[in-house]
Design a protein around this motif. Structure first.
Motif, PDB file in Angstrom:
ATOM      1  N   ALA A 148       0.785  -1.161   0.029  1.00  0.00           N
ATOM      2  CA  ALA A 148       0.029   0.168   0.113  1.00  0.00           C
ATOM      3  C   ALA A 148       0.813   1.190   0.093  1.00  0.00           C
ATOM      4  CB  ALA A 148      -0.922   0.111   1.128  1.00  0.00           C
ATOM      5  N   THR A 149       1.985   1.248   0.724  1.00  0.00           N
ATOM      6  CA  THR A 149       2.643   2.568   0.873  1.00  0.00           C
ATOM      7  C   THR A 149       3.523   2.704  -0.514  1.00  0.00           C
ATOM      8  OG1 THR A 149       3.196   1.917   3.115  1.00  0.00           O
ATOM      9  CG2 THR A 149       4.921   3.308   2.014  1.00  0.00           C
ATOM     10  N   GLY A 151       2.210   2.039  -3.284  1.00  0.00           N
ATOM     11  CA  GLY A 151       1.057   2.535  -4.246  1.00  0.00           C
ATOM     12  C   GLY A 151       0.262   1.471  -4.880  1.00  0.00           C
ATOM     13  N   TYR A 152       0.547   0.187  -4.442  1.00  0.00           N
ATOM     14  CA  TYR A 152      -0.103  -1.193  -5.236  1.00  0.00           C
ATOM     15  C   TYR A 152      -1.477  -1.164  -4.975  1.00  0.00           C
ATOM     16  CZ  TYR A 152       4.304  -1.966  -7.111  1.00  0.00           C
ATOM     17  OH  TYR A 152       5.860  -1.902  -7.821  1.00  0.00           O
ATOM     18  N   LEU A 153      -1.702  -0.953  -3.508  1.00  0.00           N
ATOM     19  CA  LEU A 153      -2.832  -1.157  -2.982  1.00  0.00           C
ATOM     20  C   LEU A 153      -3.576  -0.065  -2.056  1.00  0.00           C
ATOM     21  CD1 LEU A 153      -2.336  -4.607  -1.095  1.00  0.00           C
ATOM     22  CD2 LEU A 153      -3.322  -4.353  -3.191  1.00  0.00           C
ATOM     23  N   ARG A 154      -4.952  -0.134  -2.060  1.00  0.00           N
ATOM     24  CA  ARG A 154      -5.708   0.888  -1.077  1.00  0.00           C
ATOM     25  C   ARG A 154      -6.182   0.431   0.306  1.00  0.00           C
ATOM     26  NH1 ARG A 154      -9.954   1.275  -3.095  1.00  0.00           N
ATOM     27  NH2 ARG A 154      -9.889  -0.048  -4.771  1.00  0.00           N
ATOM     28  N   LEU A 155      -5.412   0.619   1.258  1.00  0.00           N
ATOM     29  CA  LEU A 155      -5.681   0.021   2.394  1.00  0.00           C
ATOM     30  C   LEU A 155      -5.929   1.050   3.547  1.00  0.00           C
ATOM     31  CD1 LEU A 155      -3.127  -2.810   2.909  1.00  0.00           C
ATOM     32  CD2 LEU A 155      -5.433  -3.036   1.850  1.00  0.00           C
ATOM     33  N   THR A 156      -7.092   0.787   4.653  1.00  0.00           N
ATOM     34  CA  THR A 156      -7.088   1.543   5.658  1.00  0.00           C
ATOM     35  C   THR A 156      -6.831   0.736   6.960  1.00  0.00           C
ATOM     36  OG1 THR A 156      -9.299   1.208   5.821  1.00  0.00           O
ATOM     37  CG2 THR A 156      -8.717   3.013   4.702  1.00  0.00           C
ATOM     38  N   PHE A 204      -9.378  -3.961  -2.976  1.00  0.00           N
ATOM     39  CA  PHE A 204      -8.204  -3.121  -2.480  1.00  0.00           C
ATOM     40  C   PHE A 204      -7.043  -2.648  -3.580  1.00  0.00           C
ATOM     41  CE2 PHE A 204      -9.732  -6.084   1.011  1.00  0.00           C
ATOM     42  CZ  PHE A 204      -9.838  -5.250   1.783  1.00  0.00           C
ATOM     43  N   ASN A 206      -5.237  -0.784  -6.378  1.00  0.00           N
ATOM     44  CA  ASN A 206      -5.084   0.692  -6.778  1.00  0.00           C
ATOM     45  C   ASN A 206      -4.911   0.852  -8.417  1.00  0.00           C
ATOM     46  OD1 ASN A 206      -4.974   3.336  -6.122  1.00  0.00           O
ATOM     47  ND2 ASN A 206      -2.783   3.353  -5.457  1.00  0.00           N
ATOM     48  N   GLY A 207      -6.042   0.516  -8.837  1.00  0.00           N
ATOM     49  CA  GLY A 207      -6.037   0.781 -10.426  1.00  0.00           C
ATOM     50  C   GLY A 207      -5.448  -0.392 -11.196  1.00  0.00           C
TER      51      GLY A 207
END
Length: 207
Positions: A148-149, A151-156, A204, A206-207
């Motif tokens: 995620a850091t 830029g591959y995934l969107r995580l919270t 999850f 990121n595009g």
């Protein structure tokens, strides 16, 4: 001149290997210590001298096998590339490893025992399961957070995403195996893992 190190497994290791095969096939009640000794190539008294009683032998067998399985899983998680050229392929490789417990005889035997003998050994089985699961989720969450850091995934919530990834890639495969009732081929694991990764990336990615 140094004496070559003896790399042959000791009697205890041979007995534990044999015990997993016998208990995995026959269960605790029907698993025969005499048969375990025969498979291990030792005398029956040797088994008792080494482990004391059948229950202790069973517990050490399951603990050792589960620890080895968890070490393999953690080893694969540690090798995940957090800057992959192909994220989907990297996650599929990871998914295959996470469900690899039902792709070989030792893993399938452990899975069977965890389900079939839980009522008899609830503390043992629950302790092993929760310990291994916690270590796996922690390690996996760390890798997903790095992805995620980058830029591959969107995580919270990386631990939640790790739990969902594990469920998505493993649930169908474990059910197909009858929870260790039979060993699955890599081809049989391919579809549930691929589908699980697809669903995970839809949520999850990121595009």
């Amino acid at each position: 001149m140094a004496t070559p190190r003896d790399t042959r497994p000791d009697r205890g290791e041979k007995i534990l290997d044999a015990a997993l095969a016998v208990f995995g096939r026959d269960g605790f009640t029907d698993g025969n210590v005499e048969e375990i000794a025969k498979v291990a190539g030792v005398a029956k008294p040797t088994v008792y001298n080494r482990f004391g009683d059948k229950q202790t032998l069973f517990a050490e067998t399951v603990e050792r096998g589960s620890a080895r399985a968890n070490e393999r899983v953690l080893g694969v998680i540690a090798t995940v590339d957090v800057h992959p050229d192909d994220l989907r392929s990297e996650l599929e490789r990871l998914g295959q490893a996470l469900v690899g417990c039902v792709s070989h005889a030792e893993g399938a035997a452990l899975m069977r025992l965890q389900f079939s003998e839980r009522a008899r050994f609830p503390e043992l089985m629950d302790g092993i399961r929760e310990g291994n699961r916690t270590r796996t989720i922690d390690a996996l969450a760390g890798k997903l957070a790095q992805l995620a850091t980058a830029g591959y995934l969107r995580l919270t919530d990386a631990p939640r995403a790790a739990r969902q990834f594990l469920a998505l890639v493993s649930d169908d495969a474990l059910a197909s195996s009858g929870f260790g009732g039979r060993v699955l081929s890599h081809d049989e694991l391919d579809e549930p893992v691929r589908t699980g990764v697809d669903t995970f990336l839809a949520a999850f990615g990121n595009g």
